[in-house]
Design a protein around this motif. Structure first.
Motif, PDB file in Angstrom:
ATOM      1  N   ASP B  49       0.841  -1.215   0.000  1.00  0.00           N
ATOM      2  CA  ASP B  49       0.000   0.000   0.000  1.00  0.00           C
ATOM      3  C   ASP B  49       0.876   1.265   0.000  1.00  0.00           C
ATOM      4  O   ASP B  49       1.695   1.453   0.896  1.00  0.00           O
ATOM      5  CB  ASP B  49      -0.902  -0.027   1.246  1.00  0.00           C
ATOM      6  CG  ASP B  49      -1.963   1.064   1.204  1.00  0.00           C
ATOM      7  OD1 ASP B  49      -3.128   0.746   1.456  1.00  0.00           O
ATOM      8  OD2 ASP B  49      -1.616   2.239   0.914  1.00  0.00           O
ATOM      9  N   HIS B  51       0.363   4.188   0.802  1.00  0.00           N
ATOM     10  CA  HIS B  51       0.174   5.182   1.873  1.00  0.00           C
ATOM     11  C   HIS B  51       0.350   4.598   3.266  1.00  0.00           C
ATOM     12  O   HIS B  51       0.021   5.228   4.258  1.00  0.00           O
ATOM     13  CB  HIS B  51      -1.208   5.836   1.742  1.00  0.00           C
ATOM     14  CG  HIS B  51      -1.394   6.478   0.411  1.00  0.00           C
ATOM     15  ND1 HIS B  51      -0.579   7.484  -0.038  1.00  0.00           N
ATOM     16  CD2 HIS B  51      -2.270   6.239  -0.595  1.00  0.00           C
ATOM     17  CE1 HIS B  51      -0.958   7.854  -1.255  1.00  0.00           C
ATOM     18  NE2 HIS B  51      -1.973   7.097  -1.613  1.00  0.00           N
ATOM     19  N   ILE B  52       0.817   3.347   3.329  1.00  0.00           N
ATOM     20  CA  ILE B  52       1.086   2.742   4.640  1.00  0.00           C
ATOM     21  C   ILE B  52       2.550   2.334   4.662  1.00  0.00           C
ATOM     22  O   ILE B  52       3.038   1.675   3.741  1.00  0.00           O
ATOM     23  CB  ILE B  52       0.167   1.533   4.890  1.00  0.00           C
ATOM     24  CG1 ILE B  52      -1.284   2.001   5.005  1.00  0.00           C
ATOM     25  CG2 ILE B  52       0.592   0.768   6.145  1.00  0.00           C
ATOM     26  CD1 ILE B  52      -2.286   0.894   5.199  1.00  0.00           C
ATOM     27  N   ARG B  90       2.243   1.173  12.361  1.00  0.00           N
ATOM     28  CA  ARG B  90       2.415   2.000  11.164  1.00  0.00           C
ATOM     29  C   ARG B  90       3.437   3.095  11.415  1.00  0.00           C
ATOM     30  O   ARG B  90       3.270   3.908  12.328  1.00  0.00           O
ATOM     31  CB  ARG B  90       1.075   2.594  10.736  1.00  0.00           C
ATOM     32  CG  ARG B  90       0.139   1.474  10.337  1.00  0.00           C
ATOM     33  CD  ARG B  90      -1.204   1.930   9.923  1.00  0.00           C
ATOM     34  NE  ARG B  90      -2.019   0.756   9.604  1.00  0.00           N
ATOM     35  CZ  ARG B  90      -3.195   0.800   9.019  1.00  0.00           C
ATOM     36  NH1 ARG B  90      -3.705   1.964   8.694  1.00  0.00           N
ATOM     37  NH2 ARG B  90      -3.851  -0.301   8.771  1.00  0.00           N
ATOM     38  N   HIS B  91       4.461   3.082  10.572  1.00  0.00           N
ATOM     39  CA  HIS B  91       5.532   4.062  10.715  1.00  0.00           C
ATOM     40  C   HIS B  91       5.028   5.481  10.446  1.00  0.00           C
ATOM     41  O   HIS B  91       4.302   5.715   9.491  1.00  0.00           O
ATOM     42  CB  HIS B  91       6.667   3.740   9.740  1.00  0.00           C
ATOM     43  CG  HIS B  91       7.743   4.773   9.716  1.00  0.00           C
ATOM     44  ND1 HIS B  91       8.644   4.913  10.734  1.00  0.00           N
ATOM     45  CD2 HIS B  91       8.025   5.748   8.822  1.00  0.00           C
ATOM     46  CE1 HIS B  91       9.451   5.926  10.463  1.00  0.00           C
ATOM     47  NE2 HIS B  91       9.100   6.447   9.310  1.00  0.00           N
ATOM     48  N   GLY B  92       5.429   6.398  11.319  1.00  0.00           N
ATOM     49  CA  GLY B  92       5.193   7.824  11.050  1.00  0.00           C
ATOM     50  C   GLY B  92       3.794   8.312  11.358  1.00  0.00           C
ATOM     51  O   GLY B  92       3.493   9.468  11.121  1.00  0.00           O
ATOM     52  N   GLN B 175      -3.938  13.023  -4.955  1.00  0.00           N
ATOM     53  CA  GLN B 175      -3.517  13.592  -3.665  1.00  0.00           C
ATOM     54  C   GLN B 175      -4.355  14.817  -3.316  1.00  0.00           C
ATOM     55  O   GLN B 175      -4.635  15.079  -2.146  1.00  0.00           O
ATOM     56  CB  GLN B 175      -2.026  13.968  -3.721  1.00  0.00           C
ATOM     57  CG  GLN B 175      -1.111  12.757  -3.797  1.00  0.00           C
ATOM     58  CD  GLN B 175       0.319  13.141  -4.112  1.00  0.00           C
ATOM     59  OE1 GLN B 175       0.575  14.061  -4.889  1.00  0.00           O
ATOM     60  NE2 GLN B 175       1.269  12.448  -3.501  1.00  0.00           N
TER      61      GLN B 175
END
Lengths: 189, 312
Positions: B49, B51-52, B90-92, B175
């Motif tokens: 993904d 966005h992950i 999830r990073h960030g 976006q």
């Protein structure tokens, strides 16, 4: 300087934005269900003092700003620059009128001030929270007035004007809160 | 000040609310014959993904951002309906509504249509949140708030609208839709209502099937449930076609490369399971912390975490 990604943005981090050093105030992560994530960031421009709000794509990065706060002793002013010294290293720095700003009306020789350095040069000067300064000019007060009801203006040795109680006289030293510009009390000699 | 950081961020009240919620969830699924399962939090593959961002554990692989792949392997192996309460990473993702580690309630219903799964979600949410609900296609909701149809209006108009609303420079049209959704549409949702958003843009299908809506525009068979502007749940009519899944993995990696993100190896076990045959099913994930926030009115996710990332 290092680059910082949006996930490292936190309150107090100093970064470069549009060529100016800024301090991050707030960083909010926003993400729609499945899509591009964003960070809504509030920053204070350290040159102008203005607060900016900007949105970044998460994962974008900003260059760190070479900004640090140091404590220095005020030495003197030559009219164009205000000179400060690091009490440990004896290194001296000269701050211009823009950097000294409103702090100049409170600066007394030998007082310790917090100086924000940007690329090693003074960016801003904060006067100590409280200063003790001598009154050089004020109208004589009425005898017997100890309550200080209305007060009167008094000019201090640095040129600052504050309201003091009627009984305070020329030659006396008063304590002032520089954040509000208010008289706090008399210092008994 | 920093000397108090050893203490939990959540109150005892919030901790009890969580324990209660978990037992209600278990009773709900037990009564409906859905089996509780556990799958690994640490595995060889992460997700593609775009966005992950998964968190890598050197020498082992990746902390799972969702139990989805493993649960689909169970379904393909004939598990029948299953649910899981798992920790995901999830990073960030950290903020008032995000913590890099959180608890996900995820369940799968073989033979359920998306509509049946939405009903089941609303039945579960009804245990705590007595609210009216509305079901709105993404296109209509988005157009109602922004005045622009996200799927048919010229991309330049969406980019311009996002820029005008303060978006960062250089967003492409997807976006820009994400930006407007996150900053304008979600914030405009009625706080006293559960809003079920359906028929997302096909480009945001992730692991959901795609169909054409009544205007012939391709949309994803996905839904999200919002409580006010707070996203609680994300459900799919699950993709079961291994070939299509492999193409999505490749497309994701292409998009990742475009953002300068590293490619993620497609999970061969998931593809093999789809090839062996995933039953037709719907699945949904709900954030447990978000649920607690919605039910008890907490405004910050840190109020429902014993030790949020800053203290963990």
């Amino acid at each position: 300087m290092a680059n910082y990604s949006t996930s490292e943005f936190k309150s107090g981090l100093k970064v470069m934005l549009d060529g100016d050093p800024c301090s991050i105030i707030e960083n909010e992560f926003v993400k729609p269900g499945k899509g591009q994530a964003f960070n809504r960031v509030k920053l204070r421009n350290l040159k102008s003092g203005k607060v900016w709000e900007r949105t970044f794509k998460s994962g974008d990065s900003l260059e760190g700003a070479d900004v640090m706060d140091v404590e220095m002793q005020y030495l003197y002013s030559d009219g164009e620059f205000w000179h400060f010294m690091d009490p440990q290293s004896f290194e001296q720095k000269a701050a211009d009128a823009a950097a000294v700003g409103d702090a100049k009306q409170w600066l007394k020789e030998e007082d310790l001030c917090e100086i924000t350095l940007y690329n090693g040069e003074p960016l801003s000067v904060s006067a100590p929270n409280f200063v003790e300064l001598e009154i050089v000019e004020t109208d004589p007060g009425l005898k017997g007035d100890t309550a200080g009801t209305g007060g009167k203006p008094a000019t201090l040795s640095t040129g600052a004007v504050v309201r003091v109680p009627l009984f305070v006289q020329v030659g006396e030293v008063v304590k002032v809160d520089t954040r509000t510009g208010e008289y706090v009390g008399r210092i008994k000699g | 000040m920093s000397s108090r950081i050893w203490q939990p961020a959540a109150s005892l009240e919030a901790m009890k609310a969580r324990a209660e919620l978990l037992s209600t969830v278990r009773a709900f699924f037990d009564a409906r014959g859905v089996l509780e399962v556990e799958t690994p939090a640490l595995a060889a593959h992460g997700v593609t993904d775009p966005h992950i961002h998964c968190i890598e554990v050197p020498g082992y692989g990746w902390l799972q951002s969702s139990p989805e792949y493993h649960m689909k392997r169970l379904l393909a192996a004939g598990s029948g309906p299953i649910y899981q309460l798992s920790r995901v990473f999830r990073h960030g993702e950290a903020g008032p509504r995000h913590n890099p580690e959180f608890t996900m309630l995820e369940w799968y219903r073989p033979e359920f249509s998306l509509e049946q799964l939405i009903d089941e979600c609303l039945a579960l949410l009804g245990r705590w949140l007595r609210r009216p609900n509305v079901i709105r296609p993404f296109r209509h909701l988005f157009a109602e708030v922004t005045g622009l149809d996200p799927l048919t209006c010229p991309p330049a108009a969406l980019v311009a609208a996002a820029a005008e609303a303060g978006a960062p420079h250089g967003l492409d049209h997807r976006q820009s839709v994400d930006f407007l959704m996150a900053t304008q549409v979600e914030t405009a949702l009625d706080p006293a209502t559960l809003t079920v958003v359906t028929d997302f843009p096909a480009w945001a299908a992730a692991l959901a099937q795609v169909r054409e809506d009544e205007d012939g525009v391709p949309v994803a068979r996905r839904f999200e449930i919002y409580h006010g502007g707070l996203e609680l749940a994300n459900g799919y009519q699950e993709l079961t076609d291994a070939g299509e899944q492999a193409r999505r993995f490749a497309a994701d990696n292409q998009e990742r490369a475009g953002h300068g993100d590293r490619a993620m190896a497609p999970d061969p076990h998931l593809l093999a399971a789809l090839q062996a045959g995933l039953p037709s099913c719907s699945g949904v994930a709900m954030g447990v912390e978000r649920l607690l926030m919605a039910i008890h009115g907490y405004r910050d996710i840190r109020q429902v975490l014993t030790f949020p990332t800053q203290r963990a």
